[in-house]
Enzyme design. Structure first.
Site, mmCIF file in Angstrom:
data_model
loop_
_atom_site.group_PDB
_atom_site.id
_atom_site.type_symbol
_atom_site.label_atom_id
_atom_site.label_comp_id
_atom_site.label_asym_id
_atom_site.label_seq_id
_atom_site.Cartn_x
_atom_site.Cartn_y
_atom_site.Cartn_z
ATOM 1 N N LEU A 41 0.841 -1.380 0.319
ATOM 2 C CA LEU A 41 -0.125 0.022 0.520
ATOM 3 C C LEU A 41 1.335 1.298 -0.183
ATOM 4 O O LEU A 41 0.813 1.885 1.418
ATOM 5 C CB LEU A 41 -1.142 -0.148 0.938
ATOM 6 C CG LEU A 41 -1.889 -1.419 1.324
ATOM 7 C CD1 LEU A 41 -2.835 -1.470 2.881
ATOM 8 C CD2 LEU A 41 -2.085 -1.981 0.719
ATOM 9 N N ASP A 42 1.283 1.483 -1.473
ATOM 10 C CA ASP A 42 2.153 2.795 -1.489
ATOM 11 C C ASP A 42 1.482 3.834 -1.626
ATOM 12 O O ASP A 42 1.148 4.006 -3.341
ATOM 13 C CB ASP A 42 3.301 2.045 -2.321
ATOM 14 C CG ASP A 42 4.778 2.713 -2.015
ATOM 15 O OD1 ASP A 42 4.865 3.870 -1.556
ATOM 16 O OD2 ASP A 42 5.474 3.304 -2.982
ATOM 17 N N GLY A 43 2.003 5.045 -1.649
ATOM 18 C CA GLY A 43 1.731 6.673 -1.647
ATOM 19 C C GLY A 43 0.201 7.319 -0.194
ATOM 20 O O GLY A 43 -0.202 8.212 -1.407
#
Length: 284
Positions: A41-43
Site C-alpha cells: 500500500l504505497d502512496g
C-alpha cells in the site's frame, strides 16, 4: 420529494454498476483466476500532499480504497488477499505519525468485528502477520481478538502484515527451526555417531520444510500477483521468500487512487503469463 427521487436514482445506479461488475468478473473467470493477491500500500502520504489534505488523511483515503479492492477480489473469487500495512521499518518515522497509524489501525480493527462489516459480510478469516509483540498493546490485543472472532470464517482469507519485514520473518523461522531441532536432539536417547561407510543420520539436519513451517506466512500459499502502487518496483522487504514466481504489477496510481481497472489489468496480465508461471513453479 427530490431527496426521495435522488435516493432511488442512487440505488438504481449502484445496482447497475454492481451488475456490470459481476458481468465483467464472469468474463474474467473464463480464464485462470489468481488464488492469492498481495498488495504493497504505497502512496498514502503522497496522496495527502497531492491534494493538500490534513496529516493522516491519506491513510484514511487508503483504507477506503482497500475496502473497495477487497470487495472486488472476493467477488472475483480470489481466496487470499495479503496487504503490507505497516513495516517494522515504519516505526522509525516520527512518533506522532506512528501513533496516528496505530490509532487508525485500532479503530479499523474494532470496526472489523461489527456485524455489518465487509469481513462478516463475505465470511473472511483475518490473520495478522508479523512480529506482533512490537505493536502497541491495544492494537495487539485488538488484533488477537479479531483473529479469534473470525477463526470460524472460511470463505476468504485476509492477511494483514503489520510489524513485518521479510528478513525478520526468515530470521524468526530459522531461529525457531534451530530451537526445535536442538530440543529434538537433546531429548533423543538413541542418537549415535555415524560410522564410516554407513548412511549418515540426518535427523539433525534442518530442512526447507522446517523453515517454511515456521514462516509467518505459512497459513497461505505463495502469491500469484504482487501489486505495488505508485509505480515503484521495489519489494521493500515484503514476501521476499514467497514471491520468486509471482507476477509483479506496479501501476502508477497512488494507493488511494487504485481501483477496479487496476485489478482487472493485473488479472489480465496474470492470465497472459499463467502458462509460464505454472511452468516455473513445477520446476524442481
Amino acid at each position: 420529494m427530490d431527496g426521495k427521487r435522488n435516493t432511488i436514482l442512487f440505488k438504481l445506479f449502484g445496482s447497475s454498476v454492481s451488475f456490470m461488475r459481476r458481468c465483467l468478473f464472469s468474463v474474467l473467470s473464463v480464464g485462470p483466476v489468481p488464488n492469492h493477491l498481495a498488495f504493497i500500500l504505497d502512496g498514502n502520504r503522497r496522496y495527502a500532499k497531492k491534494w493538500n489534505l490534513g496529516e493522516g488523511m491519506g491513510y484514511r483515503a487508503g483504507f477506503l480504497s482497500l475496502m473497495s479492492l477487497m470487495k472486488y477480489c472476493y467477488e472475483l473469487g480470489v481466496k487470499y488477499v495479503s496487504i503490507y500495512a505497516f513495516s517494522i521499518d515504519n516505526f522509525r518515522r516520527r512518533p506522532e505519525e506512528v501513533q496516528y497509524v496505530m490509532d487508525l489501525m485500532l479503530e479499523k480493527i474494532e470496526g472489523m468485528l461489527k456485524e455489518e462489516s465487509l469481513v462478516n459480510q463475505y465470511g473472511v478469516r483475518v490473520y495478522f502477520i508479523g512480529n506482533l509483540k512490537l505493536l502497541h498493546e491495544p492494537v495487539r490485543l485488538a488484533a488477537e481478538k479479531a483473529m479469534k472472532a473470525t477463526s470460524n470464517n472460511n470463505n476468504s482469507i485476509l492477511l494483514i502484515c503489520v510489524a513485518y519485514t521479510s528478513t525478520d520473518e526468515i530470521v524468526h523461522a530459522a531461529a525457531q527451526s534451530c530451537e526445535d531441532k536442538w530440543a529434538a536432539i537433546q531429548s533423543s536417547v538413541n542418537i549415535k555417531d555415524s560410522q564410516d561407510g554407513e548412511e549418515k543420520d540426518t535427523n539433525d539436519v534442518i530442512k526447507l520444510s522446517d523453515i517454511e513451517s515456521h514462516m509467518y506466512m505459512r497459513v497461505a500459499p505463495d502469491p500469484d500477483i504482487l501489486v505495488r502502487t505508485s509505480g515503484e518496483t521495489r519489494l521493500s522487504n515484503f514476501l521476499l521468500w514467497q514471491t520468486s514466481n509471482s507476477l509483479l504489477y506496479s501501476p502508477k496510481a497512488l494507493w488511494p487512487e487504485i481501483g477496479l481497472r487496476h485489478l482487472v489489468w493485473a488479472v489480465l496480465n496474470f492470465q497472459r503469463a499463467h502458462p509460464y508461471l505454472e511452468k516455473r513453479r513445477k520446476q524442481p
